[in-house]
Write a protein that holds these residues in place. Structure first.
Motif, PDB file in Angstrom:
ATOM      1  N   GLN A 288      45.013 -33.796  -6.866  1.00  0.00           N
ATOM      2  CA  GLN A 288      44.487 -33.490  -5.379  1.00  0.00           C
ATOM      3  C   GLN A 288      45.989 -33.147  -4.617  1.00  0.00           C
ATOM      4  O   GLN A 288      47.080 -33.942  -4.691  1.00  0.00           O
ATOM      5  N   ARG A 289      45.779 -31.985  -3.690  1.00  0.00           N
ATOM      6  CA  ARG A 289      46.819 -31.892  -3.170  1.00  0.00           C
ATOM      7  C   ARG A 289      46.617 -32.571  -1.504  1.00  0.00           C
ATOM      8  O   ARG A 289      45.838 -32.862  -1.153  1.00  0.00           O
TER       9      ARG A 289
ATOM     10  N   ASP B  73      45.050 -24.853   1.986  1.00  0.00           N
ATOM     11  CA  ASP B  73      45.774 -23.744   2.138  1.00  0.00           C
ATOM     12  C   ASP B  73      45.748 -23.265   3.733  1.00  0.00           C
ATOM     13  O   ASP B  73      46.798 -23.183   4.309  1.00  0.00           O
TER      14      ASP B  73
ATOM     15  N   TYR C   6      46.994 -26.322   5.942  1.00  0.00           N
ATOM     16  CA  TYR C   6      48.175 -26.368   5.925  1.00  0.00           C
ATOM     17  C   TYR C   6      48.945 -25.359   6.772  1.00  0.00           C
ATOM     18  O   TYR C   6      49.993 -25.657   7.321  1.00  0.00           O
TER      19      TYR C   6
ATOM     20  N   GLU D 284      43.016 -32.687  -0.093  1.00  0.00           N
ATOM     21  CA  GLU D 284      42.073 -31.460  -0.409  1.00  0.00           C
ATOM     22  C   GLU D 284      40.792 -32.311  -1.204  1.00  0.00           C
ATOM     23  O   GLU D 284      40.969 -33.444  -1.776  1.00  0.00           O
TER      24      GLU D 284
ATOM     25  N   VAL E 251      39.230 -29.631  -5.653  1.00  0.00           N
ATOM     26  CA  VAL E 251      40.145 -30.145  -7.015  1.00  0.00           C
ATOM     27  C   VAL E 251      39.634 -29.711  -8.034  1.00  0.00           C
ATOM     28  O   VAL E 251      40.257 -28.969  -9.027  1.00  0.00           O
TER      29      VAL E 251
ATOM     30  N   LEU F 260      53.292 -30.555   2.136  1.00  0.00           N
ATOM     31  CA  LEU F 260      52.118 -30.372   1.143  1.00  0.00           C
ATOM     32  C   LEU F 260      52.807 -30.810  -0.308  1.00  0.00           C
ATOM     33  O   LEU F 260      53.815 -30.448  -0.725  1.00  0.00           O
ATOM     34  N   LEU F 261      52.016 -31.777  -1.031  1.00  0.00           N
ATOM     35  CA  LEU F 261      52.456 -32.135  -2.393  1.00  0.00           C
ATOM     36  C   LEU F 261      51.260 -32.139  -3.246  1.00  0.00           C
ATOM     37  O   LEU F 261      50.069 -32.082  -2.619  1.00  0.00           O
ATOM     38  N   GLU F 262      51.299 -32.258  -4.551  1.00  0.00           N
ATOM     39  CA  GLU F 262      50.167 -32.243  -5.332  1.00  0.00           C
ATOM     40  C   GLU F 262      50.424 -33.806  -6.045  1.00  0.00           C
ATOM     41  O   GLU F 262      51.121 -33.994  -6.905  1.00  0.00           O
ATOM     42  N   HIS F 263      49.101 -34.724  -5.979  1.00  0.00           N
ATOM     43  CA  HIS F 263      49.437 -36.031  -6.721  1.00  0.00           C
ATOM     44  C   HIS F 263      49.137 -35.595  -8.244  1.00  0.00           C
ATOM     45  O   HIS F 263      48.504 -34.729  -8.716  1.00  0.00           O
TER      46      HIS F 263
END
Length: 129
Positions: free
Chosen positions: A99-100, A75, A78, A116, A121, A92-95
């Motif tokens: 994991q971001r 955070d 970013y 991240e 995580v 920013l995305l979350e897989h």
């Protein structure tokens, strides 16, 4: 045998500043046309790199590879990126594994991924319960 990754850059001073200011990497060796950063990342001037490869074409924005980093506070990192002058590959995305990550270009259009830290995580998932 592996010693590090070398990338060609157009403006050495601008690249050193970018890698220091955005990713916190300090110079560990400065030889003018070649600079070593912490973590075994090497910067080579485009002019000398071109000579090394016998003046073959150098395609900087090819989107075929990336340099990968991890941070413990995604955070905060970013937020820092959002106030910097970087061009995002994606926000920013979350897989799907949780994991971001964010991807952006360095000044020479090498893709940088910052993910991240996986320990963070796991901690985030444990706190969700």
């Amino acid at each position: 045998m592996y010693k590090g990754t070398l990338i060609a850059v157009r403006d050495m001073e601008k690249s050193k500043k970018f890698y220091h200011d955005i990713l916190g990497m300090n110079v560990t060796g400065d030889f003018g046309a070649n600079v070593q950063l912490e973590g075994r990342l090497f910067l080579q001037t485009l002019e000398t790199w071109s000579g090394f490869i016998h003046d073959k074409e150098v395609c900087l924005k090819n989107n075929a590879a990336e340099l990968y980093f991890e941070v413990s506070d995604m955070d905060e990192f970013y937020k820092k990126l959002q106030t910097s002058n970087v061009e995002f590959v994606h926000e920013l995305l979350e897989h799907n594994w949780g994991q971001r990550a964010v991807r952006f270009y360095d000044p020479d259009y090498h893709i940088i991924e910052v993910g991240e830290d996986m320990l963070m995580v796991v901690k985030r998932f444990c706190m969700m319960e």
